[in-house]
Design an enzyme around this catalytic site. Structure first.
Site, short mmCIF file in Angstrom:
data_model
loop_
_atom_site.label_atom_id
_atom_site.label_comp_id
_atom_site.label_asym_id
_atom_site.label_seq_id
_atom_site.Cartn_x
_atom_site.Cartn_y
_atom_site.Cartn_z
N MET A 16 -15.09 -1.16 -3.99
CA MET A 16 -15.66 -0.35 -3.13
C MET A 16 -15.16 -0.62 -1.58
SD MET A 16 -17.61 2.30 -2.74
CE MET A 16 -19.00 2.45 -3.90
N GLU A 143 -4.37 -7.22 -8.66
CA GLU A 143 -5.87 -7.66 -8.01
C GLU A 143 -6.46 -8.03 -9.23
OE1 GLU A 143 -6.48 -5.05 -4.07
OE2 GLU A 143 -6.90 -4.17 -5.97
N ASP A 246 -4.00 8.42 6.89
CA ASP A 246 -4.51 7.34 6.20
C ASP A 246 -3.57 7.13 5.03
OD1 ASP A 246 -6.04 5.67 4.58
OD2 ASP A 246 -7.90 6.67 4.61
N GLY A 251 0.33 4.01 -2.24
CA GLY A 251 1.07 3.67 -3.23
C GLY A 251 0.62 3.54 -4.59
N ASP A 252 -0.60 3.90 -4.78
CA ASP A 252 -1.17 3.79 -6.01
C ASP A 252 -0.92 5.00 -6.50
OD1 ASP A 252 -2.29 1.43 -5.72
OD2 ASP A 252 -4.04 2.19 -4.61
N SER A 282 -1.38 12.63 -0.32
CA SER A 282 -2.53 11.70 -0.34
C SER A 282 -2.62 11.08 1.22
CB SER A 282 -2.42 10.69 -1.46
OG SER A 282 -1.28 9.63 -1.00
O1 RIB Z 1 -3.99 0.28 -2.61
C1 RIB Z 1 -5.25 0.37 -1.65
C2 RIB Z 1 -6.41 -0.31 -2.26
O2 RIB Z 1 -6.12 -1.66 -1.83
C3 RIB Z 1 -7.38 -0.16 -1.59
O3 RIB Z 1 -8.23 1.10 -2.18
C4 RIB Z 1 -8.47 -1.40 -1.51
O4 RIB Z 1 -9.42 -1.51 -2.47
C5 RIB Z 1 -7.42 -2.31 -2.12
O5 RIB Z 1 -7.52 -2.85 -3.33
#
Ligand code: RIB
Length: 306
Positions: A16, A143, A246, A251-252, A282
């Site tokens: 979150m 992560e 924003d 990158g995701d 995005s």
């Molecule tokens: O890559 C962006 C993400 O990095 C964010 O949504 C945040 O949760 C971090 O994990």
């Protein structure tokens, strides 16, 4: 009869995002008055999964959320976006959170606290091995615990499933792991971490490929991308010019769209251009998962002349 498509499987974090908007990123010891606050779904893994789903491609998420109020909201949000969540565990304790400062023009600083993400262990990957083996692509980031990422790569390598590794946040990678990566997709900061210094994209890609990677896609934000294949071609990919508000999750978004385009048979440079179009859209909107574009939106921008 519809053709059955092998899904993309994302093995990664679910957070979150607690986003404070601020005129600028404060210095150490400095307090600032913010201009807004949002609680919005994020996490690099979940962002990539939602972006794949928004592009209309089947996707499964492997990860964990906590038994807190965020856990339910994060799961509901993934399901509502069309992500298959059967392989997302609910574990005791809090969900992952990311504390984000978002400055004007989209610059940001992020601290992610793993929570449930830290409880995704190698054994969780073993339990999902059949799902991974049936994937068209597996998408990973950093992560989750590194041993979990390593196990994912090992299972995929054994099954011949290509992995796109987004090395974010940058962390040391064992030498034997590099050759198990099909595509490595750092941004400039992450590439500098692995190389020990900032380098022009040509040199950065060359040095990274020398570690055994099959392909490198350098995500260069407003500069576009640079894509290089081991033993093959290397070239820049032009960006799409947009007004960023924003960049969290951009990158995701790139990684998700890159995977979808590769599966659809595009060459890596065209795939990166498609991914740049998705990421460009995005950054024009707020939120990580909330900003992921639809297939129609990406197709429309991608069709525009560069
Ligand atoms: O890559 C962006 C993400 O990095 C964010 O949504 C945040 O949760 C971090 O994990």
């Amino acid at each position: 009869m519809p053709i059955e498509r092998k899904p993309i499987v994302v093995v990664g974090s679910i957070n979150m995002d607690l986003v404070a908007r601020t005129p600028r990123i404060p210095l150490s010891g400095q307090s600032l008055i913010g201009t807004g606050f949002d609680t919005t779904p994020g996490g690099k893994g979940a962002n990539q999964a939602v972006a794949v789903a928004r592009l209309g491609y089947p996707v499964h998420m492997v990860g964990a959320v906590g038994e807190d109020v965020f856990g339910k909201a994060l799961l509901d949000n993934l399901a509502a976006a069309g992500v298959e969540t059967a392989a997302v565990a609910r574990v005791s304790g809090p969900s992952g959170v990311a504390s984000i400062m978002l400055a004007e023009k989209g610059a940001n600083a992020i601290v992610a606290v793993p929570g449930a993400n830290g409880k995704v262990e190698p054994e969780s990957i073993d339990r999902q091995a059949a799902l991974l083996r049936a994937a068209a692509f597996v998408l990973c980031q950093l992560e989750l615990p590194m041993e979990t990422v390593n196990r994912t790569l090992a299972v995929c390598a054994e099954a011949g499933v290509p992995v796109i590794l987004d090395p974010a946040p940058a962390a040391s990678i064992a030498p034997e792991v590099w050759r198990e990566v099909a595509w490595f997709t750092p941004n400039d900061t992450e590439a500098a971490f692995y190389l020990g210094d900032a380098m022009p994209p040509e040199a950065a890609a060359r040095e990274l490929l020398a570690r055994g990677l099959k392909g490198v896609a350098l995500k260069r934000g407003s500069e576009g991308a640079y894509v290089a294949v081991s033993g093959g071609e290397a070239a820049s990919v032009e960006p799409f010019r947009v007004q960023a508000v924003d960049t969290v999750g951009a990158g995701d978004c790139f990684n998700a769209a890159f995977a979808v385009a590769l599966i659809e048979g595009r060459d890596p440079w065209t795939a990166a251009r498609f991914a740049s179009a998705a990421a460009a859209i995005s950054v024009t909107r707020h939120g990580a998962q909330a900003s992921m574009p639809s297939r129609a939106e990406v197709d429309a921008l991608f069709a525009q002349p560069g």
